[in-house]
Design a protein around this motif. Structure first.
Motif, PDB file in Angstrom:
ATOM      1  N   CYS A 268       0.767  -1.270   0.078  1.00 17.09           N
ATOM      2  CA  CYS A 268      -0.100  -0.014  -0.073  1.00 17.09           C
ATOM      3  C   CYS A 268       0.756   1.113   0.137  1.00 17.09           C
ATOM      4  O   CYS A 268       1.739   1.224   0.801  1.00 17.09           O
ATOM      5  N   ARG A 269       0.569   2.239  -0.920  1.00 17.16           N
ATOM      6  CA  ARG A 269       1.508   3.321  -0.989  1.00 17.16           C
ATOM      7  C   ARG A 269       0.827   4.506  -0.577  1.00 17.16           C
ATOM      8  O   ARG A 269       1.214   5.771  -0.873  1.00 17.16           O
ATOM      9  N   ARG A 270      -0.623   4.562  -0.268  1.00 14.42           N
ATOM     10  CA  ARG A 270      -1.080   6.023   0.176  1.00 14.42           C
ATOM     11  C   ARG A 270      -1.968   5.664   1.215  1.00 14.42           C
ATOM     12  O   ARG A 270      -2.758   4.570   1.347  1.00 14.42           O
ATOM     13  N   VAL A 271      -1.910   6.282   2.409  1.00  9.80           N
ATOM     14  CA  VAL A 271      -2.772   6.327   3.697  1.00  9.80           C
ATOM     15  C   VAL A 271      -3.372   7.581   3.796  1.00  9.80           C
ATOM     16  O   VAL A 271      -2.619   8.851   3.862  1.00  9.80           O
ATOM     17  N   SER A 272      -4.500   7.964   4.050  1.00  7.73           N
ATOM     18  CA  SER A 272      -5.508   9.191   4.493  1.00  7.73           C
ATOM     19  C   SER A 272      -5.473   8.833   5.972  1.00  7.73           C
ATOM     20  O   SER A 272      -6.176   8.037   6.246  1.00  7.73           O
ATOM     21  N   MET A 273      -4.828   9.797   6.705  1.00  7.68           N
ATOM     22  CA  MET A 273      -4.981   9.506   8.474  1.00  7.68           C
ATOM     23  C   MET A 273      -6.077  10.536   8.654  1.00  7.68           C
ATOM     24  O   MET A 273      -6.159  11.704   8.579  1.00  7.68           O
ATOM     25  N   ILE A 274      -7.146   9.802   9.407  1.00  6.28           N
ATOM     26  CA  ILE A 274      -8.209  10.625   9.943  1.00  6.28           C
ATOM     27  C   ILE A 274      -8.498  10.533  11.555  1.00  6.28           C
ATOM     28  O   ILE A 274      -7.785   9.512  12.154  1.00  6.28           O
ATOM     29  N   GLY A 275      -9.367  11.050  12.101  1.00  5.48           N
ATOM     30  CA  GLY A 275      -9.813  10.829  13.528  1.00  5.48           C
ATOM     31  C   GLY A 275     -11.602  10.448  13.540  1.00  5.48           C
ATOM     32  O   GLY A 275     -11.918  10.223  12.339  1.00  5.48           O
ATOM     33  N   GLY A 276     -12.095  11.114  14.663  1.00  5.12           N
ATOM     34  CA  GLY A 276     -11.511  11.953  15.321  1.00  5.12           C
ATOM     35  C   GLY A 276     -10.786  13.029  14.864  1.00  5.12           C
ATOM     36  O   GLY A 276     -10.915  13.583  13.656  1.00  5.12           O
TER      37      GLY A 276
END
Length: 341
Positions: free
Chosen positions: A57-65
């Motif tokens: 995997c070469r793309r991560v969208s980091m979210i919350g919260g």
């Protein structure tokens, strides 16, 4: 860690690293506010980051919260970017400070997306008083330091008529993209205090009017559409080839929540779509399990219902966004508000 070979190629991941948030928005799908008691520890998150990279995997969208409310967010991001995984962060912009600029640069974060959901009165009424101006200031600080910034707007019955006002505000900012997504009736948005139903055609017409503007790319998310005449230009791709090709949950993408549950998409925020937990099984084991993500991996046109079953674009569209369909009607395989209908 060696890279795993998978029958399905994992390309992108949306990772909710905490449910802690400084807001309690009226349409928050995850009902964020307080962190869960059993959220993944730092070491567990670092291990998950290594697994994500090992899967290719070469793309991560980091979210919350709110991502920045987790004290170890920098360590988690670094574990990914050190392995050539591109990381973007979605934030409400409220807690951001200029001191974080150096962190963002050092961590090689690809971009920051700030959530703004209408002009000040509308935005603040659904989020928190003062949050609109704080969001604009965050955009100015980031872009003033040459960090790529986009804006995400969640549309519902109370703000969809204010798109032109928002456009006039945003065109004075140095953002590179503005994404419009439909509010799904889940979490807080399922309480019935307002309607999540919008006219997809109205949104599409707005994007058609502005997609070639000189300021930034304007596009719709995958839960709005589908296959109107301008489809290829509506998703932030000015080449005319950016068409929707069906829900990618469990085919090329996954969602991970803050306690390690794995779903095909983090918008499929229901226990019914949890394929496994990373405290009990590895990501590769969950991803490669033939029993996982069957709603998409075993999909055939016979699953389609209603008008989607008879549509000329059924084979490519496959009834649009699974999550939006499910939370709107309880069905996975019929798009209730498709612009073609």
């Amino acid at each position: 860690m060696e890279q795993m070979r998978c029958y399905y190629s994992l390309r992108s991941c949306v990772w909710e690293i905490t449910l802690a948030c400084c807001f309690s928005c009226k349409y928050c799908g995850s009902r964020a506010g307080r962190a869960r008691e059993n959220e993944l520890s730092t070491e567990e998150c670092l291990n998950v980051a290594r697994q994500i990279a090992a899967m290719g995997c070469r793309r991560v969208s980091m979210i919350g919260g709110e991502v920045f409310m987790r004290h170890d967010w920098k360590r988690i991001v670094k574990e990914l970017t050190d392995r050539d995984v591109q990381v973007s962060i979605i934030t409400n912009g409220y807690l951001f400070s200029e001191k974080m600029i150096s962190d963002i640069r050092e961590l090689n974060i690809e971009s920051i997306a700030v959530s703004l959901d209408g002009p000040q009165k509308i935005h603040d009424s659904f989020r928190q008083e003062g949050s609109f101006q704080r969001g604009l200031r965050t955009i100015d600080v980031l872009t003033g330091n040459d960090i790529p910034v986009s804006v995400i707007t969640t549309l519902h019955s109370k703000n969809v008529s204010h798109l032109e006002k928002m456009y006039k505000i945003l065109k004075r900012k140095k953002i590179f993209a503005w994404q419009l997504q439909a509010c799904s009736p889940m979490g807080n948005a399922a309480e019935g205090t307002f309607s999540t139903k919008i006219d997809f055609r109205e949104v599409i017409h707005f994007v058609e009017k502005h997609f070639d503007n000189p300021y930034f790319a304007v596009g719709i998310a995958d839960n709005i559409g589908y296959y109107t005449e301008s489809e290829g230009y509506l998703r932030g791709n000015t080449s005319g080839e950016g068409v929707f090709t069906g829900c990618r949950a469990g085919l090329t993408s996954i969602g991970i929540d803050s306690v390690g549950n794995v779903r095909g998409c983090e918008s499929m925020y229901d226990e019914a779509f949890v394929e496994g937990n990373l405290r009990e099984r590895s990501l590769a084991d969950i991803w490669n399990d033939p029993k996982s993500f069957t709603y998409n991996r075993q999909f055939t046109l016979d699953h389609l219902e209603g008008k989607c079953r008879k549509c000329n674009y059924a084979e490519r569209c496959a009834a649009g966004c699974r999550s939006y369909n499910y939370f709107s009607t309880g069905k996975l395989y019929e798009s209730p508000y498709c612009a073609r209908h």
